[in-house]
Structures are given as structure tokens and as C-alpha cells.
Design an enzyme around this catalytic site. Structure first.
Site, PDB file in Angstrom:
ATOM      1  N   GLU A   1      51.230  40.294  38.515  1.00 30.06           N
ATOM      2  CA  GLU A   1      51.529  41.202  37.399  1.00 30.06           C
ATOM      3  C   GLU A   1      52.833  41.956  37.636  1.00 30.06           C
ATOM      4  OE1 GLU A   1      48.216  43.692  36.164  1.00 30.06           O
ATOM      5  OE2 GLU A   1      49.578  45.150  35.274  1.00 30.06           O
TER       6      GLU A   1
ATOM      7  N   LYS B   1      41.078  50.304  37.171  1.00 27.77           N
ATOM      8  CA  LYS B   1      41.744  48.992  37.280  1.00 27.77           C
ATOM      9  C   LYS B   1      43.172  49.189  37.777  1.00 27.77           C
ATOM     10  CE  LYS B   1      44.038  45.170  35.740  1.00 27.77           C
ATOM     11  NZ  LYS B   1      45.490  44.953  35.597  1.00 27.77           N
TER      12      LYS B   1
ATOM     13  N   ASP C   1      39.115  40.382  51.918  1.00 26.54           N
ATOM     14  CA  ASP C   1      38.147  40.065  50.860  1.00 26.54           C
ATOM     15  C   ASP C   1      38.250  41.137  49.767  1.00 26.54           C
ATOM     16  OD1 ASP C   1      35.964  39.628  49.266  1.00 26.54           O
ATOM     17  OD2 ASP C   1      34.538  39.392  50.907  1.00 26.54           O
TER      18      ASP C   1
ATOM     19  N   HIS D   1      56.616  48.182  31.238  1.00 22.92           N
ATOM     20  CA  HIS D   1      55.826  46.960  31.360  1.00 22.92           C
ATOM     21  C   HIS D   1      56.510  45.792  30.675  1.00 22.92           C
ATOM     22  CE1 HIS D   1      51.401  46.417  32.306  1.00 22.92           C
ATOM     23  NE2 HIS D   1      51.884  47.256  33.197  1.00 22.92           N
TER      24      HIS D   1
END
Ligand code: MEV
Length: 420
Positions: free
Chosen positions: A82, A259, A275, A372
Site C-alpha cells: 500500500e 486498521k 506471524d 493517498h
């Protein structure tokens, strides 16, 4: 060949598997060559890491700069697809430096192994019988991992919870200090070794024996003071605090807020072959312990500066598993210069806090899309077929036109190519 039921697929070598795929999915020779590129991992290592390997997946690794954590400078590798995450983390870390950077502290690396028992008549009686034998049970657990014990780790305590008394279900929590490992293997081995003993003592049937990813005893904490003027004045401070309030009041917002935190943490976890699913699961479950809410907290101090903090379960290792076998992951740890899982946890918590700061500051002030989309424009340009210097040219033109779309990218690209 028509179906996906391919007996012995696992026995084939990589080239044979690719050959099969070529037929099944009608791949071209060029596409097969792309699969053959095994990056720094190589065929042999990759083939031994997981099953049915055909290739590797490349994600860019970027370095987040400016991080000062407990007085030490870090360059932090982040593997993520991203755009804007690395830039945002670096920018947030730069602003945090003004007031001394991040202060972080992590608890001892205690993980929980769960042993589930059912079928006894007296769940509370079973609980007390198990607790009575605590010392012996801990000794049996520690026999499974003398190396860990020698390093100062090992099973430390036992807790017992009655989950259901009507149709008895009891769970034993084995608390294990896993030192610098993520700990799943050590804990699972101990839990399995204890099972027959627990079954006998409890007079119940043991079924599940597995680590819990809700690592409530292994918490990383970080905080930072953001200078009011540096971050855009009172308006920015109030805007960020309001964004935080929104996340505390609304799980729809909290999910996205969190998030954003995990954008940063996961990227470092991927770069170091940790992990990340375990940390994701633990982070969100921890955030939901009293109703789902923000993992971070934002407030104003007496000087009007912004104070941010984060508390998050952090089951990460710097030894064992893929962190030790993956050559690039090992290299990333060298770049990070962390000496223990605790220090690594401090870094991860700080990255999460920085990432959250960057996101909610942008959201509260100019909105996220500007930054963005500018970075996104490069991806759109690449998807449209731009290569080399064309990528920036197409991206810049789309930004100028305020239209970042595939069709526009193609139009600009064709224009550039026709000219030259
Ligand atoms: C995008 O990947 C992450 C954000 O949505 C996080 C947030 O909204 O806080 C920008």
C-alpha cells in the site's frame, strides 16, 4: 486434465507444478518465467518453507526513517503493497522527535497455552485439583524445553477457568515465558505434554491444546508527545482527539482506525517474517475486551500538546520459525538493530502509534485522499503500462488534472509515447 483434484501435487518439483498450472490456467511461457523468479529466497528454501510451492510473492520493502525510541535511532523496514504507509510513518516519527520521540516499554514475553477439558462431574472440584498440582505440572512442562528454561524462560504459572458448569468445560492456562521467540512451538509442546496429566487429575477429557493469540500478558506499550505547533496548532490537536473520540464511540470507525495502526505494524512483521496473523488476531481481540474500541489513546496535556499512547499484545520473535530461516528476514532484523523480542515489541508499538497519528491527523485536517491519491497515482500509472520515467510523468499529469484513473493514465501514456 480438468479438475483441481491432483493426487501427489505435493510430490512434484516446482517446474512440474508450474507445467501443470500452465495447462490448467492457460499460462504463457512469459508468465511461467515470471513464476520462475524466486527472488532472494531461492527454490530450495521456498519449497521447504511451505507446501506445493510454485513461486514467491514480491512486496516492496521500504525504510521508515526518523524513529527515535527510548533514545535510540531506528531505521525500520516495512514490507507493504500500500502506498503512503512508509511515508506517513516516517513523517509521524519526524514530528515525534521534536519532543524526544517515542518512549516504550514491553512486559515479559509471557504467552498462554490453553488446555481444554470437558466431561468431568465437578468442574470447580477439577479446578482446585489442578491448582493443587500446579508445581508438579509446571515441572513437567519445563522438562519439554530445557534450553528455554536455561535462558530464563519456561512455564511460570497455571491458571484454571471454568467456562461452563452445566455441561462442564474447563480451561487450563499455562503461562510460559518464551523469551525471544514468538513462542507457539514451545507453548504447544508443553500444552500437549501436560494433557494426559491434566486429564487424569481433572477426571475429564482433554481435547484442544493450543496457544492463545490473545496474549494479554505480553503487552507492548509506547507513548509520544506531539508538539502542538509542529503538528499544525490547536486545530490539529483537537481534530486528532475528536477522531480518537469517534473511534471510541463507534466500532465502524474503530475498525478502520485500528486498521491504520496495523498497516504499520503488519508491514514490519511481514518484513521480518513474523506471524502477522497472530498479532492481528490478538490486537483486535484485545481491543474488543470491553466492547470494540481504539487500540490507541489521544489526549491533550497541560501545555496543549498532544499525548498519544498505545497498548497492544505483541507476540513477536527474533529467533525461531521463519524469522531465523528466511535470509531476507534475518537481514531486516540486522537493519533494525533490535537485540531482544522485548526491544522489537517496543519498536512495533511505536510504529503503530506513529501510523495512527499520521492517519488521523490527515483525516482530521486535509483528508486522506490528497496524499493517498498522489502515491496511488504511481500504481495506476504502472497498471496502465507505464515503465521507467513514464511512471512519474503519467502520475504527475493525472495529479495535475485531478483525475487519477486507469483510462486517464492510458490516455496520458499514449500521448507521451506518441510524442517521443
Ligand atoms: C488506510 O489503509 C488506513 C486509514 O483508513 C486509517 C484510518 O482511517 O485511520 C487511513
Amino acid at each position: 486434465m480438468t479438475g483441481s483434484n491432483i493426487p501427489g501435487f505435493y510430490k512434484l518439483n516446482l517446474e512440474e507444478r508450474r507445467e501443470l498450472l500452465k495447462k490448467f490456467s492457460d499460462l504463457t511461457e512469459e508468465e511461467i518465467s515470471l513464476l520462475r523468479n524466486m527472488g532472494g529466497l531461492g527454490e530450495n528454501l521456498a519449497d521447504h518453507m511451505i507446501e506445493n510451492v510454485i513461486s514467491v510473492m514480491e512486496i516492496p520493502i521500504g525504510i521508515a526513517v526518523n524513529f527515535l525510541i527510548n533514545g535510540k535511532d531506528y531505521l525500520i523496514p516495512m514490507a507493504i503493497e500500500e502506498p503512503s504507509v512508509v511515508a506517513a510513518a516516517s513523517n509521524a516519527a519526524k514530528m515525534a522527535r521534536v519532543k524526544g520521540g517515542f518512549k516504550a516499554v514491553s512486559s515479559d514475553p509471557i504467552m498462554i497455552g490453553q488446555i481444554e477439558i470437558s466431561g468431568m462431574n465437578d468442574p470447580f472440584g477439577a479446578k482446585f485439583r489442578i491448582l493443587e498440582k500446579k508445581k508438579e505440572l509446571i515441572e513437567i512442562a519445563n522438562k519439554q524445553d530445557p534450553v528455554l528454561v536455561k535462558l530464563g524462560g519456561g512455564a511460570k504459572d497455571i491458571d484454571v477457568r471454568v467456562l461452563d458448569e452445566k455441561e462442564p468445560m474447563v480451561v487450563v492456562h499455562l503461562l510460559v515465558d518464551v523469551r525471544d521467540a514468538m513462542g507457539a512451538n514451545a507453548v504447544n509442546t508443553m500444552a500437549e505434554a501436560l494433557a494426559p496429566h491434566i486429564s487424569q487429575i481433572s477426571k475429564g477429557k482433554v481435547r484442544l491444546r493450543i496457544l492463545s493469540n490473545l496474549a494479554t500478558y505480553r503487552i507492548a506499550r509506547a507513548y509520544a508527545i506531539y508538539d502542538k505547533e509542529t503538528i499544525g496548532g490547536e486545530e490539529a490537536v483537537n481534530g486528532i482527539i475528536e477522531a480518537y473520540k469517534f473511534a471510541t464511540l463507534d466500532p465502524y470507525r474503530a475498525t478502520t482506525h485500528n486498521k491504520g495502526i496495523m498497516n504499520g505494524i503488519d508491514a514490519v512483521l511481514v518484513a521480518t517474517a513474523n506471524d502477522w496473523r497472530a498479532i492481528e488476531a490478538g490486537a483486535h481481540a484485545y481491543a474488543a475486551l470491553n466492547g470494540y474500541t481504539s487500540i490507541t489513546k489521544w489526549e491533550k496535556n497541560e501545555d496543549g500538546d498532544l499525548v498519544g499512547s498505545i497498548e497492544i499484545p505483541m507476540a513477536v520473535g527474533i529467533v525461531g520459525g521463519a524469522t531465523a530461516s528466511h535470509p531476507k528476514a534475518k537481514l531486516m532484523r540486522k537493519i533494525l538493530r533490535v537485540d531482544s523480542a522485548k526491544e522489537f515489541s517496543n519498536v512495533l508499538a511505536s510504529v503503530g502509534l506513529a501510523q495512527n497519528f499520521a492517519a488521523i491527523r490527515a483525516l482530521a485536517m486535509e483528508g486522506i485522499q490528497k496524499g493517498h491519491m498522489e502515491l496511488h497515482a504511481r500504481n495506476v500509472a504502472i497498471s496502465a503500462g507505464a515503465i521507467g520515467s513514464e511512471i512519474d510523468k503519467v502520475a504527475e499529469e493525472m495529479i495535475k488534472r485531478k483525475a487519477i484513473r486507469g483510462d486517464i493514465a492510458l490516455e496520458i501514456l499514449n500521448g507521451i509515447r506518441n510524442k517521443s
